[in-house]
Design a protein around this motif. Structure first.
Motif, PDB file in Angstrom:
ATOM      1  N   GLY A   1     -12.923  -9.235  -4.716  1.00 17.19           N
ATOM      2  CA  GLY A   1     -11.685  -8.475  -4.657  1.00 17.19           C
ATOM      3  C   GLY A   1     -11.885  -7.036  -4.206  1.00 17.19           C
ATOM      4  N   LEU A   2     -13.118  -6.521  -4.373  1.00 18.33           N
ATOM      5  CA  LEU A   2     -13.414  -5.160  -3.927  1.00 18.33           C
ATOM      6  C   LEU A   2     -13.187  -4.995  -2.430  1.00 18.33           C
ATOM      7  CD1 LEU A   2     -16.727  -4.574  -5.927  1.00 18.33           C
ATOM      8  CD2 LEU A   2     -14.473  -3.605  -6.433  1.00 18.33           C
ATOM      9  N   GLY A   3     -13.331  -6.088  -1.670  1.00 19.06           N
ATOM     10  CA  GLY A   3     -13.158  -6.020  -0.227  1.00 19.06           C
ATOM     11  C   GLY A   3     -11.724  -5.795   0.211  1.00 19.06           C
ATOM     12  N   MET A   4     -10.754  -5.902  -0.713  1.00 18.35           N
ATOM     13  CA  MET A   4      -9.346  -5.742  -0.374  1.00 18.35           C
ATOM     14  C   MET A   4      -8.741  -4.441  -0.903  1.00 18.35           C
ATOM     15  SD  MET A   4      -8.135  -9.681  -1.145  1.00 18.35           S
ATOM     16  CE  MET A   4      -6.449  -9.487  -0.535  1.00 18.35           C
ATOM     17  N   VAL A   5      -9.479  -3.731  -1.739  1.00 23.40           N
ATOM     18  CA  VAL A   5      -8.915  -2.554  -2.422  1.00 23.40           C
ATOM     19  C   VAL A   5      -8.537  -1.456  -1.447  1.00 23.40           C
ATOM     20  CG1 VAL A   5      -9.433  -0.671  -4.022  1.00 23.40           C
ATOM     21  CG2 VAL A   5     -10.072  -3.008  -4.612  1.00 23.40           C
ATOM     22  N   GLU A   6      -9.433  -1.138  -0.518  1.00 26.88           N
ATOM     23  CA  GLU A   6      -9.179  -0.018   0.393  1.00 26.88           C
ATOM     24  C   GLU A   6      -7.927  -0.250   1.231  1.00 26.88           C
ATOM     25  OE1 GLU A   6     -11.359   2.505   3.994  1.00 26.88           O
ATOM     26  OE2 GLU A   6     -12.523   1.053   2.824  1.00 26.88           O
ATOM     27  N   ALA A   7      -7.650  -1.497   1.586  1.00 24.76           N
ATOM     28  CA  ALA A   7      -6.455  -1.788   2.372  1.00 24.76           C
ATOM     29  C   ALA A   7      -5.183  -1.413   1.615  1.00 24.76           C
ATOM     30  CB  ALA A   7      -6.431  -3.270   2.746  1.00 24.76           C
ATOM     31  N   ILE A   8      -5.133  -1.761   0.334  1.00 23.04           N
ATOM     32  CA  ILE A   8      -3.946  -1.444  -0.472  1.00 23.04           C
ATOM     33  C   ILE A   8      -3.837   0.057  -0.686  1.00 23.04           C
ATOM     34  CG2 ILE A   8      -2.700  -1.938  -2.606  1.00 23.04           C
ATOM     35  CD1 ILE A   8      -3.164  -4.339  -0.654  1.00 23.04           C
ATOM     36  N   GLN A   9      -4.973   0.723  -0.917  1.00 22.90           N
ATOM     37  CA  GLN A   9      -4.957   2.177  -1.051  1.00 22.90           C
ATOM     38  C   GLN A   9      -4.467   2.830   0.234  1.00 22.90           C
ATOM     39  OE1 GLN A   9      -9.132   2.525  -2.150  1.00 22.90           O
ATOM     40  NE2 GLN A   9      -8.568   3.262  -4.186  1.00 22.90           N
ATOM     41  N   THR A  10      -4.823   2.285   1.370  1.00 18.67           N
ATOM     42  CA  THR A  10      -4.389   2.825   2.660  1.00 18.67           C
ATOM     43  C   THR A  10      -2.882   2.696   2.846  1.00 18.67           C
ATOM     44  OG1 THR A  10      -6.520   2.307   3.677  1.00 18.67           O
ATOM     45  CG2 THR A  10      -4.649   2.575   5.168  1.00 18.67           C
ATOM     46  N   LEU A  11      -2.322   1.581   2.406  1.00 17.01           N
ATOM     47  CA  LEU A  11      -0.894   1.333   2.585  1.00 17.01           C
ATOM     48  C   LEU A  11      -0.029   2.241   1.724  1.00 17.01           C
ATOM     49  CD1 LEU A  11      -0.930  -2.564   2.676  1.00 17.01           C
ATOM     50  CD2 LEU A  11      -0.171  -1.082   4.533  1.00 17.01           C
ATOM     51  N   LEU A  12      -0.448   2.497   0.502  1.00 17.85           N
ATOM     52  CA  LEU A  12       0.371   3.290  -0.419  1.00 17.85           C
ATOM     53  C   LEU A  12       0.320   4.765  -0.043  1.00 17.85           C
ATOM     54  CD1 LEU A  12      -0.607   1.463  -3.724  1.00 17.85           C
ATOM     55  CD2 LEU A  12       1.609   1.385  -2.566  1.00 17.85           C
ATOM     56  N   PRO A  13       1.426   5.498  -0.220  1.00 12.86           N
ATOM     57  CA  PRO A  13       1.493   6.881   0.251  1.00 12.86           C
ATOM     58  C   PRO A  13       0.824   7.891  -0.670  1.00 12.86           C
ATOM     59  CG  PRO A  13       3.562   6.287  -0.769  1.00 12.86           C
ATOM     60  CD  PRO A  13       2.720   5.035  -0.760  1.00 12.86           C
ATOM     61  N   ASP A  14       0.366   7.458  -1.838  1.00 11.07           N
ATOM     62  CA  ASP A  14      -0.252   8.375  -2.787  1.00 11.07           C
ATOM     63  C   ASP A  14      -1.380   7.646  -3.510  1.00 11.07           C
ATOM     64  OD1 ASP A  14      -0.713  10.693  -4.167  1.00 11.07           O
ATOM     65  OD2 ASP A  14       1.316  10.862  -4.990  1.00 11.07           O
ATOM     66  N   SER A  15      -2.179   8.390  -4.240  1.00 11.55           N
ATOM     67  CA  SER A  15      -3.289   7.797  -4.983  1.00 11.55           C
ATOM     68  C   SER A  15      -2.770   6.833  -6.043  1.00 11.55           C
ATOM     69  CB  SER A  15      -4.124   8.894  -5.657  1.00 11.55           C
ATOM     70  OG  SER A  15      -4.684   9.761  -4.695  1.00 11.55           O
TER      71      SER A  15
END
Length: 222
Positions: free
Chosen positions: A88-102
């Motif tokens: 699941g770690l391989g998908m985290v950065e994608a979701i962080q990229t999509l959201l406008p804030d931390s």
């Protein structure tokens, strides 16, 4: 297949995602390419799944040429991303990229016992103070095979107190996806990049992707 899916299951039809999924399936795809493809598929899938989030007005701002415009944002303070370790770690950065804030990230360590294929929890860093419970948990796991791990994660988060779960997987097997969707149907939306019909006797999706964790971290055969 789509007509037989539960109403809280969504199967992506994005052409770019489908092409990238074919690339990811190949035994010739190396670890670096696997990481990139999982990230890119998660971006495409996440953009579809998170289209349901609310956009809130937040005053006004000014453009570089002096015009005022209404500023819109998404309240990320009550969202959390929950990767199921390891893959699941391989998908985290994608979701962080999509959201406008931390956004907070809380990890769940779950593995399938080899004989019974039942999930075993070995790590959980969800904070236990009532004020820290997220309203929405975005669970990421590249593969949903038997659905047992997904169900365990959904139950853990439901017991934690979340109001809603979005479960994202790159690829699912129809039996596992249906099982995950039935665990808490009123509170869970399941989004899959692709779906295969069945499983091997070892609980692997066929034709599937292989063990994504091993492919991501180059631990095949260990």
């Amino acid at each position: 297949m789509a007509s037989s899916l539960p109403p809280n299951v969504h199967l992506s039809k994005h052409p770019c995602l489908r092409a990238k999924l074919s690339q990811l399936r190949s035994k010739g795809t190396n670890a670096r390419e696997t990481k990139t493809l999982v990230h890119e598929i998660a971006l495409l899938l996440g953009a579809e799944a998170l289209a349901q989030l609310d956009v809130d007005p937040d005053g006004t701002d000014e453009t570089p040429i002096g015009y005022e415009y209404p500023y819109e944002t998404i309240d990320c303070s009550k969202l959390t991303v929950v990767p199921i370790l390891r893959s699941g770690l391989g998908m985290v950065e994608a979701i962080q990229t999509l959201l406008p804030d931390s956004v907070s990230v809380h990890h769940l360590g779950l593995f399938r016992e080899k004989m019974t294929l039942q999930p075993v929890e070995y790590y959980n860093n969800l904070p236990q103070s009532p004020g820290s419970v997220a309203r929405l948990a975005i669970v990421v796991d590249p593969v949903c095979a038997t659905g047992a791990t997904a169900c365990a994660a959904i139950q853990i988060l439901k017991d934690w107190g979340v109001e809603k779960i979005i479960f994202l997987c790159v690829l699912g097997a129809l039996p596992g996806i249906a099982r995950a969707a039935a665990e808490w149907p009123e509170g869970t939306q399941v989004w899959a990049g692709g779906m295969d019909d069945g499983l091997t006797d070892k609980g692997m999706i066929k034709p599937g992707l292989g063990d994504v964790g091993d492919r991501l971290f180059l631990t095949i055969g260990k």
